[in-house]
Design a protein around this motif. Structure first.
Motif, PDB file in Angstrom:
ATOM      1  N   LYS A 195     -21.942  -6.336  -0.827  1.00 46.61           N
ATOM      2  CA  LYS A 195     -22.563  -7.500  -1.144  1.00 46.61           C
ATOM      3  C   LYS A 195     -23.887  -7.766  -0.230  1.00 46.61           C
ATOM      4  CE  LYS A 195     -18.968  -9.956  -3.487  1.00 46.61           C
ATOM      5  NZ  LYS A 195     -18.145 -11.134  -3.360  1.00 46.61           N
ATOM      6  N   ILE A 196     -24.948  -6.935  -0.576  1.00 50.14           N
ATOM      7  CA  ILE A 196     -26.045  -6.820   0.379  1.00 50.14           C
ATOM      8  C   ILE A 196     -27.333  -6.826  -0.410  1.00 50.14           C
ATOM      9  CG2 ILE A 196     -25.107  -5.310   2.320  1.00 50.14           C
ATOM     10  CD1 ILE A 196     -26.408  -3.099   1.098  1.00 50.14           C
ATOM     11  N   SER A 197     -28.267  -7.208  -0.028  1.00 47.41           N
ATOM     12  CA  SER A 197     -29.842  -7.450  -0.755  1.00 47.41           C
ATOM     13  C   SER A 197     -30.066  -6.082  -1.592  1.00 47.41           C
ATOM     14  CB  SER A 197     -30.851  -7.830   0.206  1.00 47.41           C
ATOM     15  OG  SER A 197     -31.182  -6.860   1.162  1.00 47.41           O
ATOM     16  N   GLU A 198     -30.612  -6.310  -2.549  1.00 46.74           N
ATOM     17  CA  GLU A 198     -31.033  -5.321  -3.381  1.00 46.74           C
ATOM     18  C   GLU A 198     -32.019  -4.044  -2.316  1.00 46.74           C
ATOM     19  OE1 GLU A 198     -30.858  -2.521  -6.177  1.00 46.74           O
ATOM     20  OE2 GLU A 198     -29.852  -4.419  -6.200  1.00 46.74           O
ATOM     21  N   LYS A 199     -32.816  -4.580  -1.692  1.00 45.67           N
ATOM     22  CA  LYS A 199     -33.817  -4.073  -0.934  1.00 45.67           C
ATOM     23  C   LYS A 199     -33.063  -3.054   0.275  1.00 45.67           C
ATOM     24  CE  LYS A 199     -37.428  -4.150   2.600  1.00 45.67           C
ATOM     25  NZ  LYS A 199     -38.423  -4.947   3.465  1.00 45.67           N
ATOM     26  N   ASP A 200     -31.691  -3.739   0.851  1.00 46.56           N
ATOM     27  CA  ASP A 200     -30.854  -2.856   1.895  1.00 46.56           C
ATOM     28  C   ASP A 200     -30.226  -1.845   0.911  1.00 46.56           C
ATOM     29  OD1 ASP A 200     -31.947  -4.211   3.771  1.00 46.56           O
ATOM     30  OD2 ASP A 200     -30.128  -5.728   3.997  1.00 46.56           O
ATOM     31  N   ARG A 201     -29.826  -2.279  -0.162  1.00 45.14           N
ATOM     32  CA  ARG A 201     -29.028  -1.219  -1.073  1.00 45.14           C
ATOM     33  C   ARG A 201     -29.899  -0.153  -1.115  1.00 45.14           C
ATOM     34  NH1 ARG A 201     -24.718  -2.981  -3.680  1.00 45.14           N
ATOM     35  NH2 ARG A 201     -26.035  -4.856  -3.928  1.00 45.14           N
ATOM     36  N   GLN A 202     -31.073  -0.070  -1.636  1.00 44.71           N
ATOM     37  CA  GLN A 202     -32.086   0.849  -2.148  1.00 44.71           C
ATOM     38  C   GLN A 202     -32.106   1.692  -0.855  1.00 44.71           C
ATOM     39  OE1 GLN A 202     -35.497  -0.844  -4.043  1.00 44.71           O
ATOM     40  NE2 GLN A 202     -34.193  -1.186  -5.815  1.00 44.71           N
ATOM     41  N   ASN A 203     -32.469   1.130   0.353  1.00 41.57           N
ATOM     42  CA  ASN A 203     -32.726   1.746   1.612  1.00 41.57           C
ATOM     43  C   ASN A 203     -31.658   2.802   2.094  1.00 41.57           C
ATOM     44  OD1 ASN A 203     -35.366   0.827   1.859  1.00 41.57           O
ATOM     45  ND2 ASN A 203     -34.641  -1.043   3.211  1.00 41.57           N
ATOM     46  N   ILE A 204     -30.593   2.171   1.853  1.00 37.64           N
ATOM     47  CA  ILE A 204     -29.166   2.677   2.262  1.00 37.64           C
ATOM     48  C   ILE A 204     -28.783   4.083   1.705  1.00 37.64           C
ATOM     49  CG2 ILE A 204     -26.676   2.915   2.666  1.00 37.64           C
ATOM     50  CD1 ILE A 204     -26.987  -0.298   3.287  1.00 37.64           C
ATOM     51  N   GLU A 205     -29.213   3.905   0.093  1.00 34.77           N
ATOM     52  CA  GLU A 205     -28.773   4.968  -0.838  1.00 34.77           C
ATOM     53  C   GLU A 205     -29.775   6.306  -0.755  1.00 34.77           C
ATOM     54  OE1 GLU A 205     -28.418   2.978  -4.690  1.00 34.77           O
ATOM     55  OE2 GLU A 205     -26.568   2.201  -4.407  1.00 34.77           O
ATOM     56  N   THR A 206     -31.031   5.491  -0.390  1.00 37.09           N
ATOM     57  CA  THR A 206     -32.088   6.679  -0.560  1.00 37.09           C
ATOM     58  C   THR A 206     -31.840   7.401   0.689  1.00 37.09           C
ATOM     59  OG1 THR A 206     -33.860   4.951  -1.401  1.00 37.09           O
ATOM     60  CG2 THR A 206     -34.602   7.033   0.012  1.00 37.09           C
ATOM     61  N   GLU A 230     -31.547  12.032   3.116  1.00 35.84           N
ATOM     62  CA  GLU A 230     -31.141  12.691   4.435  1.00 35.84           C
ATOM     63  C   GLU A 230     -30.094  13.186   4.923  1.00 35.84           C
ATOM     64  OE1 GLU A 230     -33.057   9.865   7.267  1.00 35.84           O
ATOM     65  OE2 GLU A 230     -34.569   9.449   6.096  1.00 35.84           O
ATOM     66  N   VAL A 231     -28.863  12.466   4.310  1.00 36.18           N
ATOM     67  CA  VAL A 231     -27.672  12.947   4.433  1.00 36.18           C
ATOM     68  C   VAL A 231     -27.002  13.817   3.561  1.00 36.18           C
ATOM     69  CG1 VAL A 231     -25.210  11.856   4.833  1.00 36.18           C
ATOM     70  CG2 VAL A 231     -27.175  10.677   5.341  1.00 36.18           C
ATOM     71  N   LEU A 232     -27.025  13.752   2.460  1.00 34.77           N
ATOM     72  CA  LEU A 232     -26.342  14.799   1.600  1.00 34.77           C
ATOM     73  C   LEU A 232     -27.426  15.663   1.175  1.00 34.77           C
ATOM     74  CD1 LEU A 232     -24.202  12.228  -0.857  1.00 34.77           C
ATOM     75  CD2 LEU A 232     -23.322  13.752   1.089  1.00 34.77           C
ATOM     76  N   ILE A 239     -18.231  16.608  -7.905  1.00 31.25           N
ATOM     77  CA  ILE A 239     -18.729  15.441  -7.957  1.00 31.25           C
ATOM     78  C   ILE A 239     -20.263  15.708  -7.954  1.00 31.25           C
ATOM     79  CG2 ILE A 239     -19.178  13.579  -6.363  1.00 31.25           C
ATOM     80  CD1 ILE A 239     -16.353  14.226  -5.372  1.00 31.25           C
ATOM     81  N   LYS A 240     -21.004  14.660  -8.789  1.00 27.47           N
ATOM     82  CA  LYS A 240     -22.440  14.579  -8.579  1.00 27.47           C
ATOM     83  C   LYS A 240     -22.848  13.825  -7.454  1.00 27.47           C
ATOM     84  CE  LYS A 240     -23.022  16.898 -12.602  1.00 27.47           C
ATOM     85  NZ  LYS A 240     -23.545  18.187 -12.594  1.00 27.47           N
ATOM     86  N   ALA A 241     -23.267  14.700  -6.556  1.00 25.57           N
ATOM     87  CA  ALA A 241     -23.819  14.241  -4.990  1.00 25.57           C
ATOM     88  C   ALA A 241     -24.796  12.768  -5.370  1.00 25.57           C
ATOM     89  CB  ALA A 241     -24.297  15.154  -4.093  1.00 25.57           C
ATOM     90  N   GLY A 242     -25.671  13.019  -6.220  1.00 28.04           N
ATOM     91  CA  GLY A 242     -26.409  11.734  -6.450  1.00 28.04           C
ATOM     92  C   GLY A 242     -25.994  10.521  -6.939  1.00 28.04           C
ATOM     93  N   SER A 243     -24.767  10.575  -7.525  1.00 25.91           N
ATOM     94  CA  SER A 243     -24.206   9.520  -8.195  1.00 25.91           C
ATOM     95  C   SER A 243     -23.373   8.498  -7.152  1.00 25.91           C
ATOM     96  CB  SER A 243     -23.013   9.985  -9.149  1.00 25.91           C
ATOM     97  OG  SER A 243     -21.934  10.574  -8.495  1.00 25.91           O
ATOM     98  N   LEU A 244     -23.507   8.850  -5.773  1.00 29.58           N
ATOM     99  CA  LEU A 244     -22.896   7.853  -4.774  1.00 29.58           C
ATOM    100  C   LEU A 244     -23.739   6.663  -4.792  1.00 29.58           C
ATOM    101  CD1 LEU A 244     -21.450  10.414  -4.190  1.00 29.58           C
ATOM    102  CD2 LEU A 244     -21.390   9.827  -1.767  1.00 29.58           C
ATOM    103  N   SER A 245     -23.163   5.404  -4.794  1.00 29.82           N
ATOM    104  CA  SER A 245     -23.936   4.128  -4.725  1.00 29.82           C
ATOM    105  C   SER A 245     -23.128   3.164  -4.037  1.00 29.82           C
ATOM    106  CB  SER A 245     -24.103   3.497  -6.013  1.00 29.82           C
ATOM    107  OG  SER A 245     -22.939   3.302  -6.803  1.00 29.82           O
TER     108      SER A 245
END
Length: 229
Positions: free
Chosen positions: A115-126, A131-133, A105-111
């Motif tokens: 249904k949240i705002s694009e800003k929240d999505r980017q913050n969570i994924e970053t 920090e996590v993976l 699995i490519k760890a960076g491919s998790l998304s």
């Protein structure tokens, strides 16, 4: 005297040649039979087993992260899709066993698919990637089986247990994955679920607001994997 000696030498040599020819004729068919037997065994082995590759474009691999903490009622569970993964499985027709599975699995491919705002999505994924993976240090998550057991539950259907080792965040741990297998025309489908604790792999679950809202340690993985020859 010399003529008699020459005659005996000639007859001895002729006898050796005839004897060698007879042996060669006897061994020829035997050798050919042995070669045909080996060839047949190889063909039978190849037709009784198969190797399929995972088709990520027709598969689904999901991680469910649950909210915890004192204010968890005000937080959201997150659904995370694993976008990039590949691998292959070897199995035996009719019995499934012996079999094996390898997956990367490519760890960076998790998304995040919520249904949240694009800003929240980017913050969570970053946060998840950095920090996590820590994908810059550990870009891949791998699983390699050490044993597979399966029992038939219906026509082309089996209940399987895949035992092996998963490596996540640079840490390897044993893992057993239960899966329902379904064989079709040149297609294999595997469905199932398993859980992992982040702390088992040296990962500290994310928390905010002084820990009043945080992600639970245990993550649930669900999969519907499709593989083809």
């Amino acid at each position: 005297m010399n003529r008699s000696l020459h005659r005996r030498i000639f007859l001895t040599a002729f006898g050796v040649i005839v004897w060698s020819a007879a042996i060669a004729l006897q061994q020829g068919p035997v050798s050919g039979w042995a070669e045909r037997a080996v060839s047949t065994a190889r063909v039978e082995a190849s037709t009784n087993s198969a190797r399929y590759r995972i088709d990520a474009s027709h598969s689904r691999f999901i991680v469910l992260a649950f909210a915890g903490g004192f204010l968890s009622a005000f937080a959201h569970d997150h659904t995370i899709s694993i976008r990039e993964f590949d691998g292959e499985t070897d199995f035996t027709y009719v019995t499934v066993e012996p079999a094996s599975l390898q997956m990367t699995i490519k760890a960076g491919s998790l998304s995040v698919t919520d249904k949240i705002s694009e800003k929240d999505r980017q913050n969570i994924e970053t946060t998840m990637r950095d920090e996590v993976l820590e994908v810059s240090k550990y870009p891949e998550i791998t699983f390699k089986s050490s044993g597979v057991s399966a029992s038939r539950t219906g026509e082309g259907q089996y209940q399987a247990r895949i035992t092996g080792e998963i490596t996540l965040h640079g840490v390897s741990r044993p893992l057993t994955i239960p899966a329902q297998l379904e064989f079709g025309d040149k297609v294999l489908r595997a469905k199932g679920a398993f859980t992992l604790k982040q702390s088992s792999f040296g990962i500290k679950p994310v928390s905010v607001a002084g820990g009043t809202i945080k992600v639970k340690d245990e993550l649930k993985f669900t999969f519907d994997i499709v593989a083809h020859p």
